[in-house]
Design an enzyme around this catalytic site. Structure first.
Site, PDB file in Angstrom:
ATOM      1  N   HIS A  36      17.527  44.026  70.790  1.00  0.00           N
ATOM      2  CA  HIS A  36      16.469  45.278  70.943  1.00  0.00           C
ATOM      3  C   HIS A  36      17.309  46.236  70.283  1.00  0.00           C
ATOM      4  O   HIS A  36      18.172  46.263  69.874  1.00  0.00           O
ATOM      5  CB  HIS A  36      16.581  45.489  72.513  1.00  0.00           C
ATOM      6  CG  HIS A  36      17.748  45.557  73.213  1.00  0.00           C
ATOM      7  ND1 HIS A  36      18.683  44.739  73.603  1.00  0.00           N
ATOM      8  CD2 HIS A  36      18.292  46.863  73.593  1.00  0.00           C
ATOM      9  CE1 HIS A  36      19.768  45.154  73.905  1.00  0.00           C
ATOM     10  NE2 HIS A  36      19.586  46.521  73.769  1.00  0.00           N
ATOM     11  N   HIS A 119      20.200  51.077  65.916  1.00  0.00           N
ATOM     12  CA  HIS A 119      20.751  49.959  65.361  1.00  0.00           C
ATOM     13  C   HIS A 119      20.195  48.859  66.324  1.00  0.00           C
ATOM     14  O   HIS A 119      19.904  49.019  67.461  1.00  0.00           O
ATOM     15  CB  HIS A 119      22.130  50.205  65.322  1.00  0.00           C
ATOM     16  CG  HIS A 119      22.942  50.112  66.796  1.00  0.00           C
ATOM     17  ND1 HIS A 119      22.873  51.495  67.412  1.00  0.00           N
ATOM     18  CD2 HIS A 119      23.351  49.113  67.557  1.00  0.00           C
ATOM     19  CE1 HIS A 119      23.542  51.332  68.457  1.00  0.00           C
ATOM     20  NE2 HIS A 119      23.877  50.106  68.625  1.00  0.00           N
TER      21      HIS A 119
END
Length: 187
Positions: A36, A119
């Site tokens: 995720h 990220h």
């Protein structure tokens, strides 16, 4: 309940990351169902606070946006703890991050003050890496300089519970919030 808010990754992007993870010479890959892009880590929160926060998230309107992942990076200070794919800071992604943080504040959740570096964590490193692991990590970062994935369209974000286990964290989706397509281009 230990919780966080994250952008859910589309299946083709998860598949591309899994293919990259299979070629990694260092680190412990993050399981596919835990991949995720974190928007906000909430820490431990009472259920009543999370319910108020959920109501705020559910009432937000935000558009889908393109996810571009480019290049590998390490995070965790002098001794790297994680390997990640950097995400382009698309304006819609950055706006969603800001809105989630504002909703958290309104719900009474105190968040750490740190710069948002979008990220996707793809591997974790154990404490006390040996010299051999360091060499493999440098090789991996060199090989990953040209890694590029996307664009993939982000269609939703979610509120997740994170349960710490002895060897890993297990994430459970508590609520999913759609990101409708208002004409944003992406694949």
């Amino acid at each position: 309940m230990r919780a966080f808010v994250a952008v859910s990754l589309p299946a083709p992007l998860v598949e591309a990351i899994a293919a990259l993870q299979a070629r990694m010479p260092a680190g412990r890959p993050v399981p596919e169902n835990n991949l995720h892009l974190t928007l906000a880590f909430l820490g431990d929160q009472p259920q009543s606070v999370l319910e108020d926060f959920h109501e705020a998230l559910a009432s937000m309107t935000a558009a889908s946006f393109p996810l571009h992942l480019k290049g590998l990076d390490v995070m965790g200070g002098a001794v790297p703890k994680v390997l990640c794919l950097r995400a382009d800071p698309d304006p819609a992604l950055m706006a969603l991050h800001d809105r989630v943080r504002n909703a958290a504040r309104v719900a009474g959740i105190s968040l750490e003050r740190r710069r948002f570096r979008p990220h996707v964590t793809i591997a974790r490193f154990r404490a006390g890496q040996g010299a051999g692991d360091g060499a493999r990590l440098r090789k991996l970062l060199g090989l990953g300089a040209d890694v590029a994935m996307g664009p993939y369209k982000a269609h939703s974000f979610g509120l997740y519970e994170s349960v710490l286990m002895p060897d890993r964290a297990v994430h459970h989706l508590l609520a999913d919030y759609p990101l409708p397509d208002f004409g944003n281009p992406a694949g």
